[in-house]
Design a protein around this motif. Structure first.
Motif, PDB file in Angstrom:
ATOM      1  N   ARG A 209       0.791  -1.199   0.322  1.00 55.62           N
ATOM      2  CA  ARG A 209      -0.088   0.083  -0.033  1.00 55.62           C
ATOM      3  C   ARG A 209       0.808   1.306  -0.044  1.00 55.62           C
ATOM      4  NH1 ARG A 209      -5.355   0.131   0.557  1.00 55.62           N
ATOM      5  NH2 ARG A 209      -6.291   2.171   0.914  1.00 55.62           N
ATOM      6  N   LEU A 212       2.007   1.732  -3.438  1.00 52.15           N
ATOM      7  CA  LEU A 212       0.958   2.265  -4.371  1.00 52.15           C
ATOM      8  C   LEU A 212       0.595   3.975  -4.110  1.00 52.15           C
ATOM      9  CD1 LEU A 212      -1.292   1.301  -6.162  1.00 52.15           C
ATOM     10  CD2 LEU A 212      -2.673   0.973  -4.097  1.00 52.15           C
ATOM     11  N   LEU A 213       0.805   4.121  -2.571  1.00 54.19           N
ATOM     12  CA  LEU A 213       0.819   5.558  -2.360  1.00 54.19           C
ATOM     13  C   LEU A 213       1.948   6.359  -3.130  1.00 54.19           C
ATOM     14  CD1 LEU A 213       0.283   6.071   1.432  1.00 54.19           C
ATOM     15  CD2 LEU A 213      -1.183   7.134  -0.375  1.00 54.19           C
ATOM     16  N   ALA A 216       1.314   6.817  -6.689  1.00 51.07           N
ATOM     17  CA  ALA A 216       0.201   7.654  -6.876  1.00 51.07           C
ATOM     18  C   ALA A 216       0.560   9.211  -6.616  1.00 51.07           C
ATOM     19  CB  ALA A 216      -0.910   7.518  -6.063  1.00 51.07           C
ATOM     20  N   ASP A 220       0.570  12.612  -8.845  1.00 51.14           N
ATOM     21  CA  ASP A 220      -0.141  13.686  -8.428  1.00 51.14           C
ATOM     22  C   ASP A 220      -0.450  13.897  -6.762  1.00 51.14           C
ATOM     23  OD1 ASP A 220      -2.456  15.791  -7.979  1.00 51.14           O
ATOM     24  OD2 ASP A 220      -3.758  14.961  -9.422  1.00 51.14           O
ATOM     25  N   GLU A 222      -1.237  16.136  -4.976  1.00 60.42           N
ATOM     26  CA  GLU A 222      -2.374  16.745  -4.270  1.00 60.42           C
ATOM     27  C   GLU A 222      -3.638  15.832  -4.036  1.00 60.42           C
ATOM     28  OE1 GLU A 222      -3.295  20.850  -5.701  1.00 60.42           O
ATOM     29  OE2 GLU A 222      -4.750  20.000  -6.560  1.00 60.42           O
ATOM     30  N   MET A 223      -3.645  14.991  -5.091  1.00 60.57           N
ATOM     31  CA  MET A 223      -5.077  14.204  -5.325  1.00 60.57           C
ATOM     32  C   MET A 223      -4.966  13.237  -4.027  1.00 60.57           C
ATOM     33  SD  MET A 223      -7.749  13.972  -6.700  1.00 60.57           S
ATOM     34  CE  MET A 223      -8.879  12.902  -5.812  1.00 60.57           C
ATOM     35  N   VAL A 224      -3.681  12.602  -3.844  1.00 60.78           N
ATOM     36  CA  VAL A 224      -3.116  11.742  -2.820  1.00 60.78           C
ATOM     37  C   VAL A 224      -4.001  12.058  -1.447  1.00 60.78           C
ATOM     38  CG1 VAL A 224      -1.599  10.339  -1.605  1.00 60.78           C
ATOM     39  CG2 VAL A 224      -1.581  10.468  -3.861  1.00 60.78           C
ATOM     40  N   GLU A 225      -3.455  13.546  -1.271  1.00 62.14           N
ATOM     41  CA  GLU A 225      -3.891  14.443  -0.042  1.00 62.14           C
ATOM     42  C   GLU A 225      -5.417  14.346   0.055  1.00 62.14           C
ATOM     43  OE1 GLU A 225      -1.647  17.964   0.542  1.00 62.14           O
ATOM     44  OE2 GLU A 225      -0.722  16.702   2.121  1.00 62.14           O
ATOM     45  N   SER A 226      -5.988  14.614  -1.196  1.00 61.33           N
ATOM     46  CA  SER A 226      -7.574  14.925  -1.268  1.00 61.33           C
ATOM     47  C   SER A 226      -8.084  13.492  -0.859  1.00 61.33           C
ATOM     48  CB  SER A 226      -7.755  15.058  -2.484  1.00 61.33           C
ATOM     49  OG  SER A 226      -7.442  16.652  -2.791  1.00 61.33           O
ATOM     50  N   LEU A 227      -7.527  12.257  -1.096  1.00 60.49           N
ATOM     51  CA  LEU A 227      -8.094  11.080  -0.713  1.00 60.49           C
ATOM     52  C   LEU A 227      -7.822  10.841   0.691  1.00 60.49           C
ATOM     53  CD1 LEU A 227      -6.821   8.702  -3.872  1.00 60.49           C
ATOM     54  CD2 LEU A 227      -9.398   9.696  -3.217  1.00 60.49           C
ATOM     55  N   GLY A 228      -7.182  11.714   1.604  1.00 56.90           N
ATOM     56  CA  GLY A 228      -7.257  11.546   2.917  1.00 56.90           C
ATOM     57  C   GLY A 228      -5.986  11.047   3.521  1.00 56.90           C
ATOM     58  N   TYR A 229      -4.816  11.045   2.481  1.00 51.86           N
ATOM     59  CA  TYR A 229      -3.286  10.364   3.068  1.00 51.86           C
ATOM     60  C   TYR A 229      -2.663  11.679   3.378  1.00 51.86           C
ATOM     61  CZ  TYR A 229      -4.828   6.250   1.300  1.00 51.86           C
ATOM     62  OH  TYR A 229      -5.928   4.864   1.204  1.00 51.86           O
ATOM     63  N   ARG A 230      -1.785  11.749   4.340  1.00 51.19           N
ATOM     64  CA  ARG A 230      -1.005  12.708   4.692  1.00 51.19           C
ATOM     65  C   ARG A 230       0.607  12.354   3.992  1.00 51.19           C
ATOM     66  NH1 ARG A 230      -2.899  15.517   8.371  1.00 51.19           N
ATOM     67  NH2 ARG A 230      -4.653  14.747   9.777  1.00 51.19           N
TER      68      ARG A 230
END
Lengths: 334, 240
Positions: A209, A212-213, A216, A220, A222-230
């Motif tokens: 995982r 994967l992070l 990703a 992008d 910014e999009m990873v942060e928008s999914l809730g990941y720090r």
């Protein structure tokens, strides 16, 4: 129906860049006077490529994920080499016996110490130096170049300005002989370690995982942060791991050259930059292929036309960028 | 009906530009609110400010009773807000499965929820193992929406989902949003396609020059051509 089939066909990895390695190796074969020499040069090229890959892989991930061009990466290579030297020199009795186990008993702590120190320094460097200049490329270049100079001068203070001789462990000296072909043992080790690092990175990036992070985040963040990941925590982890890998690469490179000096990291940075540009900034697979290509070309050209050896890798980079301007494996960016 | 999201006096600066200039509007719980406005009115900035991608320089953003205006983007997302940006933000190098796996933050994907999603987003099942970069525009948009709802969310922010899509895909998208509306998800939709907005919207807010210039029910606005002319400078029927 066939259109549906086409749409559903899962595209495999782009194999053309991978094919460049055997193509270059086979193209060099008729130019080199004997098969044993060709084999020796090919193994030397692959070994050199693997060591460059170990040193470069962290930097390409850092650039891809964090958009940070860290010119101080070379300092971690140098520090790794010096830390390992500090461990290996007092254990000279263990490294100079013919016992593989005694050699390993000295080498493994040296590698672990080098990786631990460079990893810890990388963590501190990211927090103190890099963090304030995220997104500011000019400042990144200036401040990381400054970091490199400070690190080099600190090495002078701690270890002195002289070149330090560092012998390979006894069991890694010499060559394996197959008929007329001699393959240096250390180069075989470098290939094995390089493949192990690549396999580990491949597994982490593709089977976990966190991987994967990272993949990703390279595309992008910014999009990873928008999914809730720090994502910043991933940044720190990648920077630390990349610095530790640079330390490992520094140990391998120092033992390969059998000397350690404060400028060794900076010297190899030119090759590292060529490799990560050839591979596609942020691409670990591209970095791997790029490193092997650089290693092979450096060895073949160094043998065939030593006077142009220095420029050969720059020429390789130019040719590859003319063919694929984003590098061999461009990373998709938003 | 209680409000799930409320913006009060929200200002956002981007560099020297003052984009949001005191935005006030609410998103009622359980419905679909459409944010309309011309290009450059500040709609996307509004969504990005809610998500914490751009920080509000003044004002208050209340979500589910808590002020989120100073929270980081991951913290906002963790409250149960899904976001579909205008660019869709799909990870092109990751497969459809990997995109959704990553979005399922709480753990493995709930297979029952996945089956439900496949019911109105069937392309995702078909292209499950395909890198998302190989999908068509409409399929990418469906993936972006699926990613936002792969786990139950309290609020879904969707930025112009019909942009650049063929009419047949838009019709499919309407059905997908209708299916979503049947769940408890509250949706804030930025849109310029009025047919799409009218088909789905319960309430509407209209932005102009960084401010909300109208808010009310979608039905009232759709029935009032004079109001449309006044707010948007042209008939909304032409604004498609």
């Amino acid at each position: 129906m066939s259109q549906t089939k086409d749409a559903l066909r899962v595209p495999g990895p782009d194999k053309i860049p991978l094919a460049l390695i055997p193509v270059i190796a086979l193209a060099a074969l008729p130019l080199i006077p004997s098969l044993p020499t060709w084999v020796t040069l090919t193994v030397a090229g692959l070994a050199m490529g693997m060591m460059i890959f170990i040193m470069a892989s962290g930097l390409t991930l850092v650039f891809g994920l964090m958009d940070v061009m860290n010119f101080a990466h070379g300092a971690f290579i140098t520090i790794g080499a010096f830390v390992a030297t500090s461990v290996l020199l007092p254990l000279a009795g263990w490294t100079q016996t013919d016992s593989l186990w005694m050699n390993l008993a000295a080498l493994l702590p040296a590698i672990l110490a080098a990786m631990a120190v460079t990893g810890a320094l990388g963590l501190a460097f990211e927090r103190v130096i890099i963090k304030p200049v995220y997104g500011q490329h000019l400042k990144q270049i200036l401040i990381t170049m400054g970091g490199l100079i400070v690190a080099e001068q600190s090495i002078h203070v701690i270890w002195g300005p002289d070149i330090i001789a560092l012998s390979k462990p006894a069991t890694l000296r010499g060559s394996f002989i197959f008929g007329d072909i001699a393959i240096e043992k250390y180069r075989v080790l470098a290939v094995i370690v390089g493949l192990a690092v690549f396999a580990a990175m491949f597994l982490v990036l593709n089977r976990t995982r966190v991987g994967l992070l990272i993949r990703a985040g390279v595309e992008d963040s910014e999009m990873v942060e928008s999914l809730g990941y720090r994502i910043r925590r991933v940044f720190i982890g990648v920077f630390t791991a990349g610095s530790a890998l640079a330390g490992l690469g520094g140990v391998m490179w120092a033992l390969y050259q059998e000397t350690v000096n404060s400028a060794m990291g900076m010297q190899v940075m030119i090759l590292i930059f060529i490799v990560i540009i050839i591979g596609g900034l942020g691409s670990v697979g591209g970095c791997f292929i790029g490193a092997l290509l650089v290693g092979l070309v450096a060895n073949y050209v160094g043998f065939l036309a030593p006077k142009i050896a220095l420029g050969s890798n720059i020429l390789l980079m130019v040719l590859i960028l003319l063919w694929r301007p984003q590098g061999l494996y461009p990373v998709a960016k938003r | 009906m209680s409000n799930l999201l409320a913006l009060a006096g929200v200002n956002t600066h981007i560099g020297h530009y003052h984009i949001l200039q005191g935005v006030d509007f609410v998103v009622p719980h359980g419905g679909l609110t459409v944010l309309l406005g011309r290009n450059g009115a500040g709609k996307t900035t509004c969504l990005r400010t809610i998500m914490g991608l751009w920080k509000a320089s003044a004002g208050r953003i209340d979500f589910d009773g808590a002020d989120i205006s100073s929270r980081s983007t991951p913290a906002v997302a963790q409250l149960g807000i899904g976001y579909v940006p205008e660019s869709m933000g799909i990870f092109a190098g990751l497969t459809v499965r990997e995109n959704l796996t990553l979005a399922a933050r709480e753990g493995p994907i709930d297979t029952r929820r996945l089956d439900w999603m496949f019911g109105f987003l069937p392309a995702l099942k078909k292209f499950w193992h395909l890198p998302a970069g190989h999908l068509s525009g409409g399929q990418k948009q469906m993936l972006a929406i699926a990613r936002a709802i792969i786990e139950p969310r309290k609020l879904l922010l969707v930025d112009e989902p019909t942009k650049g899509l063929a009419p047949s895909i838009i019709a499919h998208m309407v059905e997908a949003f209708r299916e979503l509306k049947r769940t408890d998800t509250t949706i804030l939709l930025v849109e310029q396609n009025f047919d799409f907005a009218r088909a789905l919207g319960d309430t509407v807010a209209v932005m102009d020059s960084g401010r909300i210039v109208h808010s009310g029910s979608m039905r009232e606005l759709a029935d009032d051509e004079a109001q449309q002319q006044k707010l948007l400078g042209l008939s909304l029927d032409a604004h498609q």
